[in-house]
Design an enzyme around this catalytic site. Structure first.
Site, PDB file in Angstrom:
ATOM      1  N   ILE A 149       0.872  -1.140  -0.045  1.00  0.00           N
ATOM      2  CA  ILE A 149      -0.028   0.019  -0.019  1.00  0.00           C
ATOM      3  C   ILE A 149       0.810   1.305   0.022  1.00  0.00           C
ATOM      4  CG2 ILE A 149      -0.146  -0.054   2.629  1.00  0.00           C
ATOM      5  CD1 ILE A 149      -3.173   1.018   2.230  1.00  0.00           C
ATOM      6  N   CYS A 150       0.367   2.138  -0.491  1.00  0.00           N
ATOM      7  CA  CYS A 150       1.082   3.585  -0.365  1.00  0.00           C
ATOM      8  C   CYS A 150       2.542   3.573  -0.965  1.00  0.00           C
ATOM      9  CB  CYS A 150       0.863   4.205   0.425  1.00  0.00           C
ATOM     10  SG  CYS A 150       1.001   5.814   0.482  1.00  0.00           S
ATOM     11  N   GLY A 151       3.313   4.030  -0.093  1.00  0.00           N
ATOM     12  CA  GLY A 151       4.921   3.947  -0.603  1.00  0.00           C
ATOM     13  C   GLY A 151       5.350   2.755  -0.835  1.00  0.00           C
TER      14      GLY A 151
END
Length: 208
Positions: A107-109
């Site tokens: 998720i995300c980064g």
């Protein structure tokens, strides 16, 4: 038994894995015949890490103790430190998980970190908006496979945007098949809308 490994690192976005950890650890809405799930936190060492929310956490084990196979799962949270070399070993392990048939959820980064390794080039995926990966990943070649949704699953890879924690959890729970189909539908409806009727429907589904 399936082991779900959750990678811990400094500045990790603790809320992005909150829904998933709560349900997998508590098993409060699992169907009665669900397979056995064990949740283990892993890190590069047994030194404490501090999350973005200020939580100080010591992992259950180091990454050397992980078992890579097609039954186990690896969850990678967002963080602003994925570009630091100390986190590269878990990315190599993530690649091994995918090759072995185990699930990886990023998720995300963490999706940026996978993109930098070329892992997203030939798989359907998402991140923090169209163009985001192109901006941060010079070698990224997966534009044609980008899907502008909060979370996307392609086989044994799940990717999610920073705002897609709930959707990522839904895909992980679906993959693990630990909720009844009706329970999962009502669970998602309740936590995404706050509608009390969805909560009551979820509780009733557990009695079936």
């Amino acid at each position: 038994m399936t082991t779900v490994y959750v990678y811990l690192m400094n500045t990790m976005a603790d809320w992005e894995i909150g829904y998933c950890l709560a349900e997998l650890h508590s098993k409060r809405f699992f169907r009665k015949d669900a397979g056995e799930i064990s949740v283990k936190t892993v890190s590069i060492s047994k030194e404490p890490v501090k999350s973005m929310g200020g939580l100080t956490i010591i992992s259950d084990m180091t990454i050397e103790d992980m078992q890579v196979n097609n039954d186990n799962v690896l969850i990678l949270p967002g963080s602003d430190r994925w570009s630091e070399s100390e986190n590269f070993p878990i990315l190599e392990i993530a690649k091994r998980f995918l090759e072995a048939g185990g699930l990886v959820a990023a998720i995300c980064g963490a999706s940026v970190a996978l993109a930098n390794m070329g892992i997203l080039d030939d798989k359907k995926h998402t991140s923090n908006g169209a163009g985001f990966l192109n901006m941060f990943c010079p070698e990224y070649k997966g534009t044609d496979n980008y899907i502008d949704k909060p979370a996307v699953r392609d086989g044994n890879l799940i990717t999610a945007a920073a705002t897609g924690a709930l959707e990522m959890t839904r895909l992980i729970l679906e993959y693990l098949d630990v909720f009844g189909a009706d329970t999962l539908e009502h669970w998602y409806a309740y936590f995404s809308t706050g509608n009390a009727n969805a909560f009551f429907a979820m509780m009733q589904s557990l009695q079936k």
